[in-house]
Design a protein around this motif. Structure first.
Motif, PDB file in Angstrom:
ATOM      1  N   ALA A   1       0.572  -1.128   0.130  1.00  0.00           N
ATOM      2  CA  ALA A   1      -0.481   0.083  -0.052  1.00  0.00           C
ATOM      3  C   ALA A   1       0.456   1.233   0.217  1.00  0.00           C
ATOM      4  CB  ALA A   1      -0.466  -0.113   0.643  1.00  0.00           C
ATOM      5  N   THR A   2       2.216   1.080   0.845  1.00  0.00           N
ATOM      6  CA  THR A   2       3.039   2.329   0.897  1.00  0.00           C
ATOM      7  C   THR A   2       4.052   2.828  -0.760  1.00  0.00           C
ATOM      8  OG1 THR A   2       3.510   1.742   3.330  1.00  0.00           O
ATOM      9  CG2 THR A   2       4.826   3.459   2.090  1.00  0.00           C
ATOM     10  N   VAL A   3       4.776   1.615  -0.989  1.00  0.00           N
ATOM     11  CA  VAL A   3       5.479   1.579  -2.188  1.00  0.00           C
ATOM     12  C   VAL A   3       3.993   1.895  -3.234  1.00  0.00           C
ATOM     13  CG1 VAL A   3       5.724  -0.200  -2.848  1.00  0.00           C
ATOM     14  CG2 VAL A   3       6.929   1.437  -4.231  1.00  0.00           C
ATOM     15  N   MET A   4       3.202   1.147  -3.267  1.00  0.00           N
ATOM     16  CA  MET A   4       2.098   1.249  -4.549  1.00  0.00           C
ATOM     17  C   MET A   4       1.206   2.937  -4.420  1.00  0.00           C
ATOM     18  SD  MET A   4      -0.279  -0.742  -6.912  1.00  0.00           S
ATOM     19  CE  MET A   4      -1.775  -0.058  -8.371  1.00  0.00           C
ATOM     20  N   GLY A   5       1.202   3.539  -3.411  1.00  0.00           N
ATOM     21  CA  GLY A   5       0.411   4.142  -3.073  1.00  0.00           C
ATOM     22  C   GLY A   5       1.105   5.404  -3.437  1.00  0.00           C
ATOM     23  N   VAL A   6       1.728   5.582  -3.342  1.00  0.00           N
ATOM     24  CA  VAL A   6       3.302   6.951  -3.597  1.00  0.00           C
ATOM     25  C   VAL A   6       3.287   6.690  -5.237  1.00  0.00           C
ATOM     26  CG1 VAL A   6       5.504   7.781  -3.151  1.00  0.00           C
ATOM     27  CG2 VAL A   6       3.962   6.679  -1.542  1.00  0.00           C
ATOM     28  N   ALA A   7       3.547   5.593  -5.330  1.00  0.00           N
ATOM     29  CA  ALA A   7       3.695   5.846  -7.129  1.00  0.00           C
ATOM     30  C   ALA A   7       2.027   5.832  -7.748  1.00  0.00           C
ATOM     31  CB  ALA A   7       3.534   4.077  -7.626  1.00  0.00           C
ATOM     32  N   VAL A   8       0.743   5.408  -7.225  1.00  0.00           N
ATOM     33  CA  VAL A   8      -0.748   5.892  -7.342  1.00  0.00           C
ATOM     34  C   VAL A   8      -0.645   7.329  -7.912  1.00  0.00           C
ATOM     35  CG1 VAL A   8      -2.480   6.202  -7.677  1.00  0.00           C
ATOM     36  CG2 VAL A   8      -1.431   4.049  -7.379  1.00  0.00           C
ATOM     37  N   ALA A   9      -0.054   7.950  -6.552  1.00  0.00           N
ATOM     38  CA  ALA A   9      -0.433   9.425  -6.059  1.00  0.00           C
ATOM     39  C   ALA A   9       0.651  10.423  -6.906  1.00  0.00           C
ATOM     40  CB  ALA A   9      -0.470   9.820  -4.799  1.00  0.00           C
ATOM     41  N   LEU A  10       1.633   9.757  -7.084  1.00  0.00           N
ATOM     42  CA  LEU A  10       2.854  10.734  -8.680  1.00  0.00           C
ATOM     43  C   LEU A  10       1.679  11.051  -9.708  1.00  0.00           C
ATOM     44  CD1 LEU A  10       5.409  11.885  -9.506  1.00  0.00           C
ATOM     45  CD2 LEU A  10       6.070   9.518  -9.806  1.00  0.00           C
ATOM     46  N   ASN A  11       2.569   9.306  -9.891  1.00  0.00           N
ATOM     47  CA  ASN A  11       1.868   9.061 -11.353  1.00  0.00           C
ATOM     48  C   ASN A  11      -0.560   9.976 -12.168  1.00  0.00           C
ATOM     49  OD1 ASN A  11       3.829   7.504 -12.743  1.00  0.00           O
ATOM     50  ND2 ASN A  11       2.610   5.897 -11.559  1.00  0.00           N
ATOM     51  N   LEU A  12      -0.981   9.793 -10.634  1.00  0.00           N
ATOM     52  CA  LEU A  12      -1.892  11.266 -10.937  1.00  0.00           C
ATOM     53  C   LEU A  12      -2.060  12.360 -11.047  1.00  0.00           C
ATOM     54  CD1 LEU A  12      -4.723   9.150  -8.581  1.00  0.00           C
ATOM     55  CD2 LEU A  12      -4.911   9.900 -10.870  1.00  0.00           C
ATOM     56  N   ARG A  13      -0.800  12.511 -10.297  1.00  0.00           N
ATOM     57  CA  ARG A  13      -0.016  14.518 -10.074  1.00  0.00           C
ATOM     58  C   ARG A  13       0.480  13.917 -12.054  1.00  0.00           C
ATOM     59  NH1 ARG A  13       0.072  18.013 -11.871  1.00  0.00           N
ATOM     60  NH2 ARG A  13       2.118  19.713 -11.687  1.00  0.00           N
ATOM     61  N   VAL A  14       1.148  13.655 -12.147  1.00  0.00           N
ATOM     62  CA  VAL A  14       1.645  13.887 -14.126  1.00  0.00           C
ATOM     63  C   VAL A  14       0.871  13.455 -14.960  1.00  0.00           C
ATOM     64  CG1 VAL A  14       3.307  12.889 -15.550  1.00  0.00           C
ATOM     65  CG2 VAL A  14       3.902  12.891 -12.677  1.00  0.00           C
ATOM     66  N   LEU A  15      -0.460  12.862 -14.349  1.00  0.00           N
ATOM     67  CA  LEU A  15      -1.159  12.512 -15.838  1.00  0.00           C
ATOM     68  C   LEU A  15      -2.449  13.937 -15.522  1.00  0.00           C
ATOM     69  CD1 LEU A  15      -2.504   9.035 -14.715  1.00  0.00           C
ATOM     70  CD2 LEU A  15      -1.571   9.657 -17.230  1.00  0.00           C
ATOM     71  N   GLY A  16      -1.951  14.984 -14.494  1.00  0.00           N
ATOM     72  CA  GLY A  16      -2.850  16.830 -15.173  1.00  0.00           C
ATOM     73  C   GLY A  16      -3.150  16.607 -13.274  1.00  0.00           C
ATOM     74  N   TYR A  17      -3.972  15.652 -12.536  1.00  0.00           N
ATOM     75  CA  TYR A  17      -4.903  15.844 -11.126  1.00  0.00           C
ATOM     76  C   TYR A  17      -3.754  16.513 -10.440  1.00  0.00           C
ATOM     77  CZ  TYR A  17      -7.732  14.943  -7.836  1.00  0.00           C
ATOM     78  OH  TYR A  17      -9.777  14.262  -6.749  1.00  0.00           O
ATOM     79  N   ALA A  18      -4.478  17.461  -9.720  1.00  0.00           N
ATOM     80  CA  ALA A  18      -3.839  18.121  -8.781  1.00  0.00           C
ATOM     81  C   ALA A  18      -2.696  19.415  -9.246  1.00  0.00           C
ATOM     82  CB  ALA A  18      -3.497  17.531  -7.347  1.00  0.00           C
ATOM     83  N   LYS A  19      -3.607  19.945 -10.185  1.00  0.00           N
ATOM     84  CA  LYS A  19      -1.907  20.320 -10.922  1.00  0.00           C
ATOM     85  C   LYS A  19      -0.785  21.552 -10.035  1.00  0.00           C
ATOM     86  CE  LYS A  19      -2.923  20.459 -15.541  1.00  0.00           C
ATOM     87  NZ  LYS A  19      -4.778  19.982 -15.683  1.00  0.00           N
ATOM     88  N   ASN A  20      -1.363  22.197  -9.179  1.00  0.00           N
ATOM     89  CA  ASN A  20      -0.684  23.016  -7.936  1.00  0.00           C
ATOM     90  C   ASN A  20       0.626  22.772  -7.405  1.00  0.00           C
ATOM     91  OD1 ASN A  20      -2.390  25.407  -9.212  1.00  0.00           O
ATOM     92  ND2 ASN A  20      -3.421  25.455  -8.055  1.00  0.00           N
ATOM     93  N   ILE A  21       0.693  20.790  -6.923  1.00  0.00           N
ATOM     94  CA  ILE A  21       2.013  20.084  -6.743  1.00  0.00           C
ATOM     95  C   ILE A  21       2.588  20.073  -7.291  1.00  0.00           C
ATOM     96  CG2 ILE A  21       2.503  18.736  -5.505  1.00  0.00           C
ATOM     97  CD1 ILE A  21      -0.688  17.905  -4.526  1.00  0.00           C
ATOM     98  N   SER A  22       4.220  20.598  -7.007  1.00  0.00           N
ATOM     99  CA  SER A  22       5.226  20.469  -7.722  1.00  0.00           C
ATOM    100  C   SER A  22       5.425  19.327  -8.159  1.00  0.00           C
ATOM    101  CB  SER A  22       6.290  21.627  -6.907  1.00  0.00           C
ATOM    102  OG  SER A  22       6.943  20.861  -7.506  1.00  0.00           O
ATOM    103  N   ILE A  23       5.050  18.633  -8.966  1.00  0.00           N
ATOM    104  CA  ILE A  23       6.148  17.516  -9.431  1.00  0.00           C
ATOM    105  C   ILE A  23       7.458  17.369  -8.769  1.00  0.00           C
ATOM    106  CG2 ILE A  23       6.401  15.191 -11.453  1.00  0.00           C
ATOM    107  CD1 ILE A  23       3.969  17.033 -13.223  1.00  0.00           C
ATOM    108  N   LEU A  24       8.530  17.794  -9.420  1.00  0.00           N
ATOM    109  CA  LEU A  24       9.427  17.354  -8.414  1.00  0.00           C
ATOM    110  C   LEU A  24       9.219  17.883  -6.955  1.00  0.00           C
ATOM    111  CD1 LEU A  24      11.900  19.823 -10.463  1.00  0.00           C
ATOM    112  CD2 LEU A  24      11.033  17.675 -10.851  1.00  0.00           C
ATOM    113  N   SER A  25       8.435  17.979  -5.753  1.00  0.00           N
ATOM    114  CA  SER A  25       8.369  18.439  -5.368  1.00  0.00           C
ATOM    115  C   SER A  25       8.121  16.402  -4.264  1.00  0.00           C
ATOM    116  CB  SER A  25       7.228  19.511  -4.186  1.00  0.00           C
ATOM    117  OG  SER A  25       5.991  18.457  -3.959  1.00  0.00           O
ATOM    118  N   PHE A  26       7.125  15.889  -5.278  1.00  0.00           N
ATOM    119  CA  PHE A  26       6.646  14.576  -5.077  1.00  0.00           C
ATOM    120  C   PHE A  26       8.909  14.044  -5.133  1.00  0.00           C
ATOM    121  CE2 PHE A  26       2.642  14.482  -5.915  1.00  0.00           C
ATOM    122  CZ  PHE A  26       1.737  13.181  -5.525  1.00  0.00           C
TER     123      PHE A  26
END
Lengths: 162, 150
Positions: free
Chosen positions: B35-60
Motif C-alpha cells: 500500500a505504501t510503495v504503490m500508493g506513492v506511485a499512484v499519487a505521483l502518476n495521478l499528478r503527472v496525468l494532470g490531477y492536482a496541478k498546483n502541486i509541483s511534480i518535483l516536490s514528489f
C-alpha cells in the motif's frame, strides 16, 4: 450481538448466489479490493504526511484534492467488502480479525469526519511550508496508524478463523 | 534449482512454514508495504496525468523516501515469503509476471521523473505515467492471484 439472522439473510441474497456460482468473481473482487486499498492509502499518505508536516513541500490546499481519491478507493473496497461478506457471512461475523477490522474502520471513519468538518477549512488557508496546528497533526497521525491497522487486520482474516 | 532448494530448506524457509504467527505477520507487512510503495506511485502518476496541478511534480521527489521505505519492507517480507516454497514460486507464471511488472513499473517511475526534469512534451510524460501505473496495477493483481493459481 446476534448476527445470525443477518447472516442468514445475506446468504439468501442475489449477490451471495453470484459470488458462490461464478468462480472468478471472488478472486476478481480480491484484486479490486487490493487496488482500492492501495489507491486509498496512497491518497492518505499525500494528505496526512502534508498535515503532519513531513511533506511540507506539498501545497496544502492541493493536497486536499486527494481526499476524493481516498474516498473513491474506500468506495471500491466497501462494495467489494460487502460482496465478500455476502459470499460467506457465517465465516466473517465470528472472525475476530474481521470484528477488529470493522471496529477500526468505524473509528478511522469518525476520525476522518472530524478532520473534514473540524479542520479541513482552516488547513486549506495555510501557506506553502506552513505548519498545521498540533490538533490536526494528531488527527493525521491517527489516520495513518488506524488504516495501517485496518490493512493488517484484513490480511490476518484468514488466520483468525474460529 | 539447487539454490532455490537450498534457500527453501534453510532457516528462513523453515521459520515461515513452521512458525504459527510468522506467516500472517510477514504477509501483513507485505500488504502494508505494498500500500505504501504503490500508493506513492499512484499519487505521483495521478499528478503527472494532470490531477492536482498546483502541486509541483518535483516536490514528489521527497515523497519517494516514503515509497522506498514501503519497497524495502516488501523486498524483505517478499524474500521471506518466497522462502516458503521457492522452488514452486520461481516457476509460477503469475509470480514471474508480478516480479516483471514491478521491475518495469519501477523503471518507468524513473523515466517519468526524468521526462519531467527534462521538460519533455506533456503527452510523453503522461504516456510514461500511464505505463508505470498500469505495471504497478498488474503487479498487485498478479500478486493477489498467486494464492488462487498455485
Amino acid at each position: 450481538m446476534n448476527w445470525e439472522p443477518l447472516a442468514t439473510w445475506l446468504e439468501s441474497t442475489w449477490l451471495h448466489n453470484k459470488m458462490v456460482e461464478i468462480y472468478w468473481l471472488f478472486p476478481m473482487s480480491e484484486t479490486l479490493h487490493f487496488i482500492g486499498l492501495t489507491v486509498m492509502f496512497g491518497a492518505l499518505i499525500v494528505v496526512d504526511f502534508r498535515v503532519m508536516g513531513l511533506a511540507k513541500f506539498i501545497n496544502m490546499k492541493e493536497s486536499m484534492k486527494f481526499i476524493p481519491i481516498a474516498i473513491a478507493g474506500f468506495a471500491v473496497n466497501l462494495l467489494t467488502g460487502i460482496a465478500f461478506l455476502c459470499a460467506d457471512p457465517f465465516r466473517y461475523f465470528p472472525n475476530f480479525a474481521f470484528q477488529w477490522k470493522m471496529a477500526l474502520i468505524v473509528i478511522a471513519g469518525i476520525n476522518a469526519l472530524w478532520f473534514w468538518f473540524g479542520e479541513h477549512k482552516e488547513l486549506s488557508q495555510l501557506a506553502d511550508g506552513q505548519d498545521a496546528p498540533l490538533r490536526a497533526k494528531v488527527i493525521a497521525l491517527v489516520s495513518i496508524v488506524l488504516w495501517v491497522l485496518v490493512i493488517i487486520a484484513g490480511r490476518m482474516l484468514p488466520y483468525a478463523e474460529v | 534449482m539447487g539454490f532455490l532448494l537450498w534457500y527453501e530448506n534453510g532457516p528462513v524457509g523453515v521459520f515461515i512454514r513452521e512458525s504459527l504467527w510468522g506467516y500472517p505477520i510477514v504477509l501483513s507487512s507485505h500488504a502494508v508495504g505494498m500500500a505504501t510503495v504503490m500508493g506513492v506511485a499512484v499519487a505521483l502518476n495521478l499528478r503527472v496525468l494532470g490531477y492536482a496541478k498546483n502541486i509541483s511534480i518535483l516536490s514528489f521527489d521527497k515523497l519517494f523516501i516514503v515509497g522506498w521505505v514501503g519497497f524495502l519492507i516488501n523486498l524483505i517480507s517478499g524474500l521471506i515469503l518466497f522462502a516458503g516454497s521457492a522452488s514452486m514460486y520461481f516457476f509460477q507464471g503469475v509470480f514471474q509476471i508480478k516480479i516483471l511488472a514491478i521491475v518495469i513499473g519501477g523503471v518507468f517511475m524513473k523515466f517519468v521523473m526524468n521526462s519531467v526534469r527534462e521538460n519533455k512534451p506533456l503527452i510523453t510524460q503522461k504516456l510514461l505515467a500511464g505505463i508505470s501505473i498500469a505495471c504497478w496495477t498488474i503487479g498487485v493483481v498478479a500478486g493477489r492471484l498467486m494464492a488462487y493459481l498455485a
